[in-house]
Design an enzyme around this catalytic site. Structure first.
Site, PDB file in Angstrom:
ATOM      1  N   ASN A 176      19.030  32.914  40.817  1.00  0.00           N
ATOM      2  CA  ASN A 176      19.256  34.302  41.230  1.00  0.00           C
ATOM      3  C   ASN A 176      19.532  34.421  42.722  1.00  0.00           C
ATOM      4  OD1 ASN A 176      18.659  34.675  38.591  1.00  0.00           O
ATOM      5  ND2 ASN A 176      16.683  35.688  38.922  1.00  0.00           N
ATOM      6  N   HIS A 228      56.598  66.544  50.098  1.00  0.00           N
ATOM      7  CA  HIS A 228      56.879  66.858  48.685  1.00  0.00           C
ATOM      8  C   HIS A 228      58.143  66.150  48.215  1.00  0.00           C
ATOM      9  CE1 HIS A 228      54.043  70.270  49.199  1.00  0.00           C
ATOM     10  NE2 HIS A 228      54.596  70.322  50.398  1.00  0.00           N
ATOM     11  N   SER A 268      69.090  41.695  35.840  1.00  0.00           N
ATOM     12  CA  SER A 268      68.821  42.122  34.472  1.00  0.00           C
ATOM     13  C   SER A 268      69.475  41.139  33.517  1.00  0.00           C
ATOM     14  CB  SER A 268      69.390  43.529  34.252  1.00  0.00           C
ATOM     15  OG  SER A 268      69.660  43.725  32.878  1.00  0.00           O
ATOM     16  N   LYS A 299      72.754  44.858  37.939  1.00  0.00           N
ATOM     17  CA  LYS A 299      71.422  45.267  38.394  1.00  0.00           C
ATOM     18  C   LYS A 299      70.823  44.334  39.443  1.00  0.00           C
ATOM     19  CE  LYS A 299      69.043  48.148  36.927  1.00  0.00           C
ATOM     20  NZ  LYS A 299      68.369  48.243  35.636  1.00  0.00           N
ATOM     21  N   GLU A 317      57.861  46.806  42.591  1.00  0.00           N
ATOM     22  CA  GLU A 317      57.289  47.422  41.387  1.00  0.00           C
ATOM     23  C   GLU A 317      55.936  46.805  41.055  1.00  0.00           C
ATOM     24  OE1 GLU A 317      60.843  48.747  38.537  1.00  0.00           O
ATOM     25  OE2 GLU A 317      61.098  46.771  39.404  1.00  0.00           O
ATOM     26  N   GLN A 324      26.326  38.768  36.136  1.00  0.00           N
ATOM     27  CA  GLN A 324      27.327  37.709  36.053  1.00  0.00           C
ATOM     28  C   GLN A 324      28.739  38.305  35.949  1.00  0.00           C
ATOM     29  OE1 GLN A 324      26.475  33.883  33.967  1.00  0.00           O
ATOM     30  NE2 GLN A 324      28.033  34.574  32.523  1.00  0.00           N
ATOM     31  N   LYS A 329      31.841  38.717  38.871  1.00  0.00           N
ATOM     32  CA  LYS A 329      32.720  37.691  39.447  1.00  0.00           C
ATOM     33  C   LYS A 329      34.200  37.797  39.106  1.00  0.00           C
ATOM     34  CE  LYS A 329      28.947  34.521  39.682  1.00  0.00           C
ATOM     35  NZ  LYS A 329      28.118  35.607  39.035  1.00  0.00           N
TER      36      LYS A 329
HETATM   37  N1  ARG Z   1      25.755  32.313  36.233  1.00  0.00           N
HETATM   38  C1  ARG Z   1      24.783  33.251  36.663  1.00  0.00           C
HETATM   39  C2  ARG Z   1      25.446  34.464  37.330  1.00  0.00           C
HETATM   40  O1  ARG Z   1      26.536  34.315  37.745  1.00  0.00           O
HETATM   41  C3  ARG Z   1      23.860  32.610  37.651  1.00  0.00           C
HETATM   42  C4  ARG Z   1      22.509  33.223  37.716  1.00  0.00           C
HETATM   43  C5  ARG Z   1      21.804  33.004  36.440  1.00  0.00           C
HETATM   44  N2  ARG Z   1      20.414  33.397  36.552  1.00  0.00           N
HETATM   45  C6  ARG Z   1      19.650  33.446  35.490  1.00  0.00           C
HETATM   46  N3  ARG Z   1      18.416  33.789  35.667  1.00  0.00           N
HETATM   47  N4  ARG Z   1      20.117  33.270  34.279  1.00  0.00           N
HETATM   48  O2  ARG Z   1      24.880  35.519  37.441  1.00  0.00           O
END
Ligand code: ARG
Length: 456
Positions: A109, A155, A276, A282, A289, A321, A324
């Site tokens: 953690n 506008h 195109s 084109k 875009e 988690q 990410k």
């Molecule tokens: N892969 C986990 C995450 O990205 C890491 C931490 C996991 N901690 C746990 N107590 N399971 O959050």
């Protein structure tokens, strides 16, 4: 053997493993994870929990793990749930029993919270450079085309004449604020949660400040429960990405319109356009875009994480988690977008003739009203009177410059022969000399200020 297998008898269900594992996307944290572990080994050695030799063994092993990742030879094994378990498993294979001491007092953690901050700080650095490169491209074009006048729009209706450079520099300042916001986000990312343990803190008297300093952090988190659960820095970064994205998409939209055949104000370089498959004539503004279209995912990542965090109880929950993938995608996408945007701007062809064709005397109606103001007519009245002149010219099928003086004087006696001198596009532009205005002197001063801002 699992790092938490002691109290379990049953194997984790295969689908559950696939569902819970994060290695496929968090492996990119390997450098941060190794860096954090090397520093952590140092902190353990300082309080005597491991010997100096063990620390050296661990450090050498961790460097080897990093080298394997760098070289692309690191083998992910089926039991490697995430980057932390993968690194520790491999470290054990390399250095033996000493590896089993590294996790003392540490939890994944505080480890993942630390890794993510280290990783993001590095990426913020690269993004900062990409932003600067885009600003430089803008500045260069603004300087190169200082004389060019175009219609400014509100506008999306022609409003008043402005310098093309003035329009372009508007984006410079938006990206300048993005750069400042990014630096602010970095300051709040510069906090070290390592030493928070699972949530309650570290019982071995670790010197967290020394640990933080080793990792290049400015300070330590004040509360271990907050330390392991705080993802504000990710939210802030995603908010930065969303706003930068909105700026990119606005600039892209302006350029899409202006590069259309109907406007023709600018021409995009072939390197940033596509053809195109069906229509041979084109030349599509794909780069722009996509700069506009990526808004969905980038804004989505911000709302996605906010929604994940909403109502989460303290402290760590597996929900975290989910911080990410959106973060990584925002980083990758923005990095590419900023570089492409800089390329588009750098190679942009400007067509002053087409801009000039779009400039008509109607854009000077405000100057007409301003003229009456200088003769003592209150602006609200002069605005109305200038409007009457526009209407009269429209009725007669001429423009404001062709309207007889008698017509003007019929509208208001304060109109005099001077109206024809002031009905001049260039004069209108050059009249706006106040700081931040479109007169060339003011735009030059703006560009100078921009250079100062770029250098700090
Ligand atoms: N892969 C986990 C995450 O990205 C890491 C931490 C996991 N901690 C746990 N107590 N399971 O959050």
């Amino acid at each position: 053997m699992k790092m938490w297998g002691g109290r379990f008898q049953a194997e984790t269900d295969a689908l559950m493993r696939e569902f819970g594992d994060s290695i496929r996307f968090d492996r990119r944290l390997y450098r941060a994870d190794v860096q954090g572990s090397i520093a952590y080994a140092g902190a353990l050695a300082r309080v005597g929990l491991i010997s100096a030799e063990e620390r050296e063994e661990l450090t050498a092993g961790l460097e080897q793990v990093q080298a394997e990742f760098d070289a692309g030879t690191f083998q992910i094994e089926p039991g490697d749930e995430d980057i932390h378990t993968a690194v520790e498993r491999r470290l054990g294979e390399l250095v033996g029993p000493a590896a089993g001491r590294l996790h003392t007092g540490r939890s994944r953690n505080d480890q993942v919270a630390t890794d993510l901050r280290l990783y993001l700080l590095d990426e913020i650095n690269s993004l900062h450079k990409e932003l600067v490169a885009l600003q430089e491209a803008i500045l260069q074009q603004a300087e190169n085309h200082l004389g060019v006048v175009m219609p400014g729009y509100t506008h999306l209706q022609p409003a008043q004449p402005i310098l093309f450079s003035h329009w372009l520099m508007a984006y410079f300042w938006k990206f300048q604020r993005d750069r400042e916001r990014l630096a602010n986000t970095a300051r709040r990312t510069q906090v070290c949660p390592l030493g928070s343990g699972a949530l309650a803190g570290n019982p071995f008297g670790l010197d967290r400040r020394a640990l933080a300093a080793d990792l290049g952090f400015d300070r330590v988190s004040e509360n271990s429960v907050d330390g392991v659960s705080d993802r504000d820095f990710v939210v802030e970064f995603l908010a930065w990405a969303a706003l930068t994205q909105v700026h990119l998409s606005g600039m892209a939209e302006d350029l899409i319109l202006w590069s259309s055949r109907e406007f023709g104000f600018v021409e995009l370089d072939e390197r940033y356009t596509t053809g195109s498959s069906l229509m041979p004539q084109k030349k599509n503004p794909d780069a722009l875009e996509l700069l506009r279209g990526k808004s969905g995912r980038i804004v989505g990542h911000l709302t996605g994480l906010l929604t994940t965090l909403k109502g989460l109880p303290l402290a760590y929950n597996k929900d975290l988690q989910e911080d990410k993938e959106g973060l990584f995608d925002s980083i990758d996408t923005l990095k590419l977008e900023l570089a492409v945007a800089a390329g588009v701007v750098r190679t942009l062809q400007v067509n002053p003739d087409r801009m000039e064709t779009a400039l008509d005397a109607g854009l000077l109606a405000t100057d007409l009203a301003d003229h009456l103001v200088r003769q003592g007519v209150p602006f609200r009245e002069s605005h109305h009177l200038a409007g009457l002149a526009v209407r009269r010219a429209e009725e007669l099928g001429c423009d404001l410059r062709e309207l007889d003086l008698a017509e003007y004087r019929a509208i208001h006696p304060a109109f005099d022969g001077e109206v024809y001198a002031l009905l001049d596009i260039r004069r209108s532009v050059e009249a706006r000399v106040s700081e931040g205005g479109t007169a060339s002197t003011a735009v030059k001063a703006q560009i100078e200020q921009a250079y100062v801002n770029l250098s700090i």
